[in-house]
Write a protein that holds these residues in place. Structure first.
Motif, PDB file in Angstrom:
ATOM      1  N   ILE A  97       0.841  -1.203   0.000  1.00  0.00           N
ATOM      2  CA  ILE A  97       0.000   0.000   0.000  1.00  0.00           C
ATOM      3  C   ILE A  97       0.878   1.256   0.000  1.00  0.00           C
ATOM      4  CG2 ILE A  97      -1.656   1.347   1.353  1.00  0.00           C
ATOM      5  CD1 ILE A  97      -2.830  -1.281   2.350  1.00  0.00           C
ATOM      6  N   GLY A  98       1.912   1.259   0.834  1.00  0.00           N
ATOM      7  CA  GLY A  98       2.789   2.421   0.913  1.00  0.00           C
ATOM      8  C   GLY A  98       3.496   2.712  -0.397  1.00  0.00           C
ATOM      9  N   ARG A  99       4.017   1.675  -1.050  1.00  0.00           N
ATOM     10  CA  ARG A  99       4.723   1.904  -2.314  1.00  0.00           C
ATOM     11  C   ARG A  99       3.767   2.339  -3.422  1.00  0.00           C
ATOM     12  NH1 ARG A  99       8.631  -3.329  -2.690  1.00  0.00           N
ATOM     13  NH2 ARG A  99       6.669  -4.386  -2.110  1.00  0.00           N
ATOM     14  N   THR A 100       2.541   1.849  -3.383  1.00  0.00           N
ATOM     15  CA  THR A 100       1.546   2.306  -4.351  1.00  0.00           C
ATOM     16  C   THR A 100       1.300   3.797  -4.200  1.00  0.00           C
ATOM     17  OG1 THR A 100       0.454   0.139  -4.325  1.00  0.00           O
ATOM     18  CG2 THR A 100      -0.829   1.997  -5.148  1.00  0.00           C
ATOM     19  N   LEU A 101       1.150   4.262  -2.963  1.00  0.00           N
ATOM     20  CA  LEU A 101       0.886   5.681  -2.719  1.00  0.00           C
ATOM     21  C   LEU A 101       2.089   6.551  -3.100  1.00  0.00           C
ATOM     22  CD1 LEU A 101      -0.976   5.455   0.717  1.00  0.00           C
ATOM     23  CD2 LEU A 101      -1.972   5.810  -1.558  1.00  0.00           C
ATOM     24  N   VAL A 102       3.301   6.084  -2.797  1.00  0.00           N
ATOM     25  CA  VAL A 102       4.493   6.882  -3.098  1.00  0.00           C
ATOM     26  C   VAL A 102       4.669   7.054  -4.604  1.00  0.00           C
ATOM     27  CG1 VAL A 102       7.013   6.884  -3.019  1.00  0.00           C
ATOM     28  CG2 VAL A 102       5.705   6.341  -0.967  1.00  0.00           C
ATOM     29  N   LEU A 103       4.592   5.942  -5.353  1.00  0.00           N
ATOM     30  CA  LEU A 103       4.773   6.056  -6.794  1.00  0.00           C
ATOM     31  C   LEU A 103       3.585   6.763  -7.455  1.00  0.00           C
ATOM     32  CD1 LEU A 103       6.447   2.677  -7.800  1.00  0.00           C
ATOM     33  CD2 LEU A 103       7.472   4.940  -7.617  1.00  0.00           C
ATOM     34  N   GLY A 104       2.397   6.601  -6.895  1.00  0.00           N
ATOM     35  CA  GLY A 104       1.254   7.351  -7.412  1.00  0.00           C
ATOM     36  C   GLY A 104       1.442   8.843  -7.237  1.00  0.00           C
ATOM     37  N   ALA A 105       1.971   9.252  -6.066  1.00  0.00           N
ATOM     38  CA  ALA A 105       2.258  10.662  -5.836  1.00  0.00           C
ATOM     39  C   ALA A 105       3.348  11.160  -6.785  1.00  0.00           C
ATOM     40  CB  ALA A 105       2.680  10.881  -4.384  1.00  0.00           C
ATOM     41  N   ALA A 106       4.344  10.301  -7.068  1.00  0.00           N
ATOM     42  CA  ALA A 106       5.394  10.681  -8.014  1.00  0.00           C
ATOM     43  C   ALA A 106       4.817  10.901  -9.409  1.00  0.00           C
ATOM     44  CB  ALA A 106       6.475   9.607  -8.056  1.00  0.00           C
ATOM     45  N   ALA A 107       3.873  10.055  -9.807  1.00  0.00           N
ATOM     46  CA  ALA A 107       3.243  10.221 -11.113  1.00  0.00           C
ATOM     47  C   ALA A 107       2.487  11.547 -11.193  1.00  0.00           C
ATOM     48  CB  ALA A 107       2.290   9.052 -11.378  1.00  0.00           C
ATOM     49  N   VAL A 108       1.766  11.888 -10.132  1.00  0.00           N
ATOM     50  CA  VAL A 108       1.034  13.161 -10.110  1.00  0.00           C
ATOM     51  C   VAL A 108       2.011  14.333 -10.168  1.00  0.00           C
ATOM     52  CG1 VAL A 108      -0.480  14.626  -8.726  1.00  0.00           C
ATOM     53  CG2 VAL A 108      -0.937  12.177  -8.891  1.00  0.00           C
ATOM     54  N   ALA A 109       3.099  14.250  -9.394  1.00  0.00           N
ATOM     55  CA  ALA A 109       4.102  15.314  -9.409  1.00  0.00           C
ATOM     56  C   ALA A 109       4.715  15.472 -10.795  1.00  0.00           C
ATOM     57  CB  ALA A 109       5.187  15.018  -8.372  1.00  0.00           C
ATOM     58  N   LEU A 111       3.268  14.758 -13.686  1.00  0.00           N
ATOM     59  CA  LEU A 111       2.273  15.370 -14.572  1.00  0.00           C
ATOM     60  C   LEU A 111       2.158  16.875 -14.335  1.00  0.00           C
ATOM     61  CD1 LEU A 111      -0.528  12.641 -14.432  1.00  0.00           C
ATOM     62  CD2 LEU A 111       1.013  13.137 -16.345  1.00  0.00           C
ATOM     63  N   LEU A 112       2.451  17.315 -13.116  1.00  0.00           N
ATOM     64  CA  LEU A 112       2.415  18.740 -12.793  1.00  0.00           C
ATOM     65  C   LEU A 112       3.743  19.434 -13.081  1.00  0.00           C
ATOM     66  CD1 LEU A 112       0.451  18.608  -9.405  1.00  0.00           C
ATOM     67  CD2 LEU A 112      -0.428  19.200 -11.683  1.00  0.00           C
ATOM     68  N   GLY A 113       4.702  18.678 -13.596  1.00  0.00           N
ATOM     69  CA  GLY A 113       6.001  19.253 -13.926  1.00  0.00           C
ATOM     70  C   GLY A 113       6.911  19.494 -12.739  1.00  0.00           C
ATOM     71  N   SER A 181       6.703   8.841 -20.738  1.00  0.00           N
ATOM     72  CA  SER A 181       7.211   9.820 -19.786  1.00  0.00           C
ATOM     73  C   SER A 181       7.460   9.144 -18.451  1.00  0.00           C
ATOM     74  CB  SER A 181       6.212  10.967 -19.602  1.00  0.00           C
ATOM     75  OG  SER A 181       5.013  10.491 -19.017  1.00  0.00           O
ATOM     76  N   ALA A 182       8.245   9.802 -17.609  1.00  0.00           N
ATOM     77  CA  ALA A 182       8.507   9.265 -16.276  1.00  0.00           C
ATOM     78  C   ALA A 182       7.244   9.155 -15.429  1.00  0.00           C
ATOM     79  CB  ALA A 182       9.554  10.131 -15.572  1.00  0.00           C
ATOM     80  N   PRO A 183       6.304  10.106 -15.498  1.00  0.00           N
ATOM     81  CA  PRO A 183       5.073   9.936 -14.713  1.00  0.00           C
ATOM     82  C   PRO A 183       4.293   8.667 -15.075  1.00  0.00           C
ATOM     83  CG  PRO A 183       5.286  12.207 -15.396  1.00  0.00           C
ATOM     84  CD  PRO A 183       6.364  11.458 -16.091  1.00  0.00           C
TER      85      PRO A 183
END
Length: 433
Positions: A97-109, A111-113, A181-183
């Motif tokens: 669960i923790g790794r899902t949230l961390v990488l999900g947050a990285a994807a959002v970041a 996309l926001l540049g 892309s990285a996201p």
């Protein structure tokens, strides 16, 4: 025996001889595969994004890899002491669960540049810390779910799942970073961790957690017990020494290697991913061989020869000079041999370690060996970046690849080399204060 009692007895048994008929074992296998897919994809996504998109130099890449590996040095001993008193299924589910949230947050970041090098450092450290918990719990879970005479077979099957992840993870990560892309690449890693969570949480068998004493000792005392147990066993001491020599030199070599492939040989991100993915089929072969070769030729002979072959093959890479038609096939062959030899060593060493360790010490023994071996990887990554800048990529690659042969040399001079065709017997755990 009444039918109800017989059913209860059957449900409480460890994994039966036919591992693949057991639904819980299949769930563990699938969850492990998905988790390793996410982890191996992330191990390629993060450094490739830094090199190809952020134009990180060798020193910056070394720092990035060291930050991702630092949790091994900082947390392993504490995690081992903690995991021994908890259900490993719970630990693995929470870390997924923790790794899902961390990488999900990285994807959002992304996309926001805002996915720059500082953000990558945070992501690398967080994923590395959670992976320490998952890996220690995974190693302890095998002993709690299967009988000791099934350890080699169970480890072979589960390490085979990691081999499948090594086939698809690096290739997927490299292709996504190169083509999209990285996201998007980070989001794929989050998806795999989510799949692992969904599978492992469905395991129904109640694992046998070692009974805790009436007064639980302080964490430092539990860590000391684990260290004392490993230091007091000649076989485990040899495993620590060989693991430390390998992980230090391998981390240094991989830091140079990840820059050498795109900049010295001109490989694209997709090609780099495919080259790294070739370790997967080799590791799959190594997992199959690990279920057969030790009982036929002896655990010691298999360990030394497999380590020498899998580590020494990287000496051939320094002889490549351009991206000719033979460059990629040669690199694929190197990765395949490395994967086969490395996986054969991993499965065999894990079975030996589990066989000589009592149930109540499994987590701490695994964490202690991880601390000594994998704990040196941050230093290795920094060393690789330093050597690449000071000596040049080719010389640094040759030197670090040669240093990897210290691991099989340490095995050859230790009690590991004298192991026969049967697993060694276990020792009793030291008394808990």
């Amino acid at each position: 025996m009444p039918s109800a009692s017989r059913a209860a007895s059957e449900s409480s048994r460890p994994v039966p001889p036919s591992l693949w008929r057991d639904g819980d074992f299949r769930r563990l296998w699938f969850g492990q595969t998905a988790s390793q897919l996410g982890e191996h994809a992330a191990l390629v996504i993060v450094p490739l994004f830094a090199v190809l998109t952020l134009h990180a130099d060798a020193g910056q890449l070394g720092v990035l890899r060291a930050v991702g590996q630092a949790p091994i040095l900082l947390l392993s001993l504490f995690v081992g002491a903690w995991v021994d008193g908890w259900r490993t299924r719970t630990v693995m589910v929470l870390t997924d669960i923790g790794r899902t949230l961390v990488l999900g947050a990285a994807a959002v970041a992304g996309l926001l540049g805002r996915l720059g090098l500082p953000a990558l450092l945070v992501v690398a450290f967080a994923v590395g810390a959670l992976s320490v918990f998952f890996d220690v719990a995974y190693q302890a879970s095998v002993v709690r779910l299967v009988e000791r005479d099934q350890l080699v077979r169970a480890n072979s099957a589960l390490e085979g799942s990691r081999s499948a992840a090594q086939i698809g993870g690096p290739a997927l990560g490299g292709a996504l970073v190169s083509l999209l892309s990285a996201p998007v690449a980070a989001a794929s890693g989050a998806l795999f961790f989510a799949l692992s969570f969904l599978s492992i949480r469905r395991i129904q068998r109640t694992e046998s957690v070692p009974e805790r004493p009436a007064r639980s000792p302080r964490v430092w005392r539990r860590i000391h017990e684990g260290l004392r147990f490993v230091v007091g066993d000649a076989t485990l001491r040899a495993v620590c020494l060989a693991s430390g020599a390998f992980q230090l030199s391998f981390a240094a070599m991989m830091t140079v290697y990840l820059i050498f492939l795109p900049r010295e040989l001109g490989l694209s991100g997709t090609a780099v991913g495919l080259v790294l993915a070739a370790t997967g089929p080799g590791a799959l072969l190594g997992s199959v061989l690990a279920a057969r070769l030790p009982s036929r030729f002896g655990y010691g002979a298999v360990l030394v020869s497999a380590a020498a072959l899998g580590d020494g093959v990287f000496l051939c890479v320094a002889a490549l000079h351009d991206s000719s038609a033979m460059t990629v096939p040669a690199l694929l062959a190197v990765s395949f041999v490395c994967g086969a030899g490395g996986q054969l060593v991993n499965v065999t060493v894990m079975a030996v370690r589990q066989a000589v360790t009592p149930d109540g010490m499994q987590g701490r023994a695994a964490a202690t060996i991880t601390f000594v071996g994998m704990g040196l990887t941050p230093l290795g990554s920094l060393l690789g970046g330093f050597l690449a800048e000071e000596w040049g990529l080719r010389t640094a690659l040759l030197a670090t690849a040669a240093a990897m042969l210290l691991s099989p040399a340490a095995m050859a001079l230790s009690p590991l080399a004298r192991l026969g065709r049967a697993l060694p017997g276990g020792r009793d755990a030291p008394p808990t204060a």
